[in-house]
Write a protein that holds these residues in place. Structure first.
Motif, PDB file in Angstrom:
ATOM      1  N   GLU A   1       0.836  -1.205   0.000  1.00  0.00           N
ATOM      2  CA  GLU A   1       0.000   0.000   0.000  1.00  0.00           C
ATOM      3  C   GLU A   1       0.874   1.261   0.000  1.00  0.00           C
ATOM      4  O   GLU A   1       0.558   2.253  -0.661  1.00  0.00           O
ATOM      5  CB  GLU A   1      -0.878  -0.030   1.246  1.00  0.00           C
ATOM      6  CG  GLU A   1      -1.832   1.129   1.396  1.00  0.00           C
ATOM      7  CD  GLU A   1      -2.549   1.036   2.729  1.00  0.00           C
ATOM      8  OE1 GLU A   1      -3.751   0.808   2.728  1.00  0.00           O
ATOM      9  OE2 GLU A   1      -1.886   1.175   3.791  1.00  0.00           O
TER      10      GLU A   1
ATOM     11  N   LEU B   1      -0.239   2.890  -3.275  1.00  0.00           N
ATOM     12  CA  LEU B   1      -1.218   3.936  -2.961  1.00  0.00           C
ATOM     13  C   LEU B   1      -0.503   5.257  -2.635  1.00  0.00           C
ATOM     14  O   LEU B   1      -0.605   6.232  -3.366  1.00  0.00           O
ATOM     15  CB  LEU B   1      -2.107   3.457  -1.816  1.00  0.00           C
ATOM     16  CG  LEU B   1      -3.405   4.234  -1.583  1.00  0.00           C
ATOM     17  CD1 LEU B   1      -4.435   3.363  -0.870  1.00  0.00           C
ATOM     18  CD2 LEU B   1      -3.192   5.503  -0.818  1.00  0.00           C
TER      19      LEU B   1
ATOM     20  N   LYS C   1      -6.257   4.061   7.628  1.00  0.00           N
ATOM     21  CA  LYS C   1      -7.577   3.978   6.984  1.00  0.00           C
ATOM     22  C   LYS C   1      -8.707   3.990   8.013  1.00  0.00           C
ATOM     23  O   LYS C   1      -9.796   4.476   7.740  1.00  0.00           O
ATOM     24  CB  LYS C   1      -7.664   2.720   6.107  1.00  0.00           C
ATOM     25  CG  LYS C   1      -6.706   2.745   4.919  1.00  0.00           C
ATOM     26  CD  LYS C   1      -6.949   1.623   3.930  1.00  0.00           C
ATOM     27  CE  LYS C   1      -6.624   0.257   4.489  1.00  0.00           C
ATOM     28  NZ  LYS C   1      -5.229   0.107   4.962  1.00  0.00           N
TER      29      LYS C   1
ATOM     30  N   PRO D   1      -5.539  10.528  -0.064  1.00  0.00           N
ATOM     31  CA  PRO D   1      -5.795   9.533   0.968  1.00  0.00           C
ATOM     32  C   PRO D   1      -5.717  10.054   2.406  1.00  0.00           C
ATOM     33  O   PRO D   1      -6.323   9.453   3.278  1.00  0.00           O
ATOM     34  CB  PRO D   1      -4.645   8.529   0.731  1.00  0.00           C
ATOM     35  CG  PRO D   1      -3.516   9.375   0.215  1.00  0.00           C
ATOM     36  CD  PRO D   1      -4.138  10.510  -0.562  1.00  0.00           C
TER      37      PRO D   1
ATOM     38  N   HIS E   1     -13.308   3.104   0.148  1.00  0.00           N
ATOM     39  CA  HIS E   1     -12.801   1.751  -0.123  1.00  0.00           C
ATOM     40  C   HIS E   1     -12.558   1.558  -1.618  1.00  0.00           C
ATOM     41  O   HIS E   1     -11.583   0.919  -2.023  1.00  0.00           O
ATOM     42  CB  HIS E   1     -13.807   0.700   0.366  1.00  0.00           C
ATOM     43  CG  HIS E   1     -13.994   0.721   1.851  1.00  0.00           C
ATOM     44  ND1 HIS E   1     -15.109   0.194   2.472  1.00  0.00           N
ATOM     45  CD2 HIS E   1     -13.205   1.203   2.842  1.00  0.00           C
ATOM     46  CE1 HIS E   1     -14.986   0.355   3.787  1.00  0.00           C
ATOM     47  NE2 HIS E   1     -13.844   0.960   4.035  1.00  0.00           N
TER      48      HIS E   1
ATOM     49  N   THR F   1      -9.430   3.301  -2.679  1.00  0.00           N
ATOM     50  CA  THR F   1      -8.296   2.485  -2.212  1.00  0.00           C
ATOM     51  C   THR F   1      -8.078   1.300  -3.152  1.00  0.00           C
ATOM     52  O   THR F   1      -6.950   1.025  -3.578  1.00  0.00           O
ATOM     53  CB  THR F   1      -8.577   1.979  -0.775  1.00  0.00           C
ATOM     54  OG1 THR F   1      -8.801   3.116   0.067  1.00  0.00           O
ATOM     55  CG2 THR F   1      -7.427   1.164  -0.232  1.00  0.00           C
TER      56      THR F   1
END
Ligand code: FES
Ligand SMILES: [Fe+2]
Length: 436
Positions: A42, A46, A207, A284, A384, A387
């Motif tokens: 991640e 991300l 998160k 994010p 979600h 993500t």
């Protein structure tokens, strides 16, 4: 193929439960909150490809200021060169030394402590001591600039993006700047008042903090006091196109607690902005609460799969904080701020406690995730899906920025129409009618 290439979360099947609309979706797998390998991937897929909020623009307003931040496990330098903000990898082009280990003031050049190679604030190599006497063949300083990174700002926030293929920040943010334009947030000020900035070390995955910010289902039980100034029944959707999850409280009621309205409001706000709180989780890691008289901003900095640093800042409308020479005005403002600040600290403490508890639950149990509450948790489903997109896309150039609510969508979620919709929603409805 390396083990990471075969990671299940890179494949659509891992995300099957969150892909339906909220009415038939479930939450994320516990793996996403508690698995070290997921976290590592991640960071790369991300945070390594998103526009990540890392600083306040005002932190770079002073010439010669150098900031050191961490994004996706990489150390990043931020400077100002004239009007332009710049970002670089924090590594010397000679033999790779870390150039700075903390925020500092520089006298116009970024100097490596090892052999004193020096770089301008635009990243140009301007000195390589003792090197010029007998340089290697074809040595051209222009070839040895600091490695540049994408930097951009919106409102008071500086964003960094490590990937060249990610859409530009204005595409990423969608209609959010337009939605919040009347606040003129880029002019809001950081203050030297006690408590205007704070840092919290939280034992929860980043998160969980985003999700908790983006839903108000938990208000009556986790925040009995907040639920009196920000009543569940006064929450409405605030969702346009963009990589964000928005909600609004209209009005920010003061019938039982006045903690949010003791500070003087910004001037120039319309009826809706002047009576509402806007709560926006910019994907994010940016959590932004905009009230008519103050902003409470949280930048999340993941430290590990179960640990996150919250960098919290209060901002005030331009001119709201009386100058030092106005002692009486300043004292009165400081008292009002203390009421507001304590209120937020209490709310934030309650949020941290519950998020750490969720972290413990998802870490030790690993049970499959449950269904979402459509009235309250659609923003989580949106989060979600963003993500999942970042984790599964091979090229971030293919990212599709999600669309926003269309007129009438609020009924689908069981949310009554906002009695005081922000002008942008009125405008969007008008446009939709015109094109229908
Ligand atoms: S490593 Fe930076 S000057 Fe040598
Ligand atoms: Fe909360």
């Amino acid at each position: 193929m390396s083990p990471t290439d075969a990671a299940p979360w890179r494949l659509p099947g891992f995300w099957a439960g969150i892909r339906p609309k909220v009415w038939s979706a479930v939450g994320l797998s516990p793996v996403a909150y508690a698995d070290e390998a997921f976290y590592a991937d991640e960071q790369a897929r991300l945070f390594g490809r998103a526009w990540t909020g890392v600083a306040l623009a005002s932190e770079l307003s002073r010439p010669g200021r150098l900031l050191v931040r961490s994004v996706a496990g990489k150390s990043v330098l931020l400077t100002r060169s004239g009007d332009r903000l710049r970002g670089f990898l924090n590594t010397c082009r000679h033999r790779g030394t870390e150039l700075a280990d903390a925020d500092c003031d520089i006298a116009g050049v970024i100097r490596c402590p090892y052999h004193r190679w020096s770089y301008s604030t635009e990243g140009r190599l301007v000195a390589a001591p003792l090197f010029e006497a007998s340089p290697p063949s074809d040595f051209d300083p222009a070839d040895w600039r600091l490695v540049p990174l994408r930097v951009d700002t919106w409102g008071p926030i500086v964003f960094v993006c490590l990937d060249e293929e990610t859409p530009p920040l204005d595409v990423w943010l969608g209609d959010l700047p337009e939605r919040l334009t009347a606040y003129r947030l880029e002019e809001w000020e950081l203050s030297d008042l006690d408590g205007a900035t704070a840092t919290f070390d939280v034992g929860a995955n980043w998160k969980l903090l985003v999700e908790n910010f983006a839903e108000y289902y938990h208000l009556p039980w986790v925040h009995p006091k907040l639920a009196k100034v920000s009543r569940v029944k006064d929450h409405y959707r605030y969702q346009g196109p963009g990589m964000y999850c928005g909600q609004t409280t209209t009005p920010v009621s003061s019938d039982q607690h006045e903690d949010w309205v003791v500070l003087p409001p910004a001037t120039g706000l319309g009826a809706s902005d002047g009576a509402s709180g806007r709560f926006v989780a910019v994907f994010p890691n940016v959590l932004l609460a905009v009230l008519p008289n103050h902003v409470f901003l949280i930048l999340l900095e993941p430290q590990g799969v179960g640990r996150t640093i919250e960098h919290c800042t209060f901002l005030f409308p331009p001119g709201a904080v009386p100058p030092a020479e106005d002692e009486r005005g300043r004292r009165r403002f400081a008292e009002a701020f203390e009421t507001t600040r304590q209120f937020w600290v209490d709310v934030n403490d309650e949020d941290i406690d519950i998020c750490e508890r969720v972290q413990r639950g998802v870490s030790h149990a690993g049970a499959p995730p449950g269904p979402m509450a459509p009235r309250f948790e659609e923003p989580l489903n949106r989060f979600h899906n963003m993500t999942a997109d970042l984790m599964t896309l091979e090229s971030v150039a293919d990212l599709v920025v999600p669309s926003g609510d269309r007129p009438g969508d609020v009924d689908l979620y069981g949310t009554k129409p906002n009695p005081m919709p922000p002008p942008i929603e009125v405008e969007a409805a008008r446009r939709a009618r015109q094109t229908a």
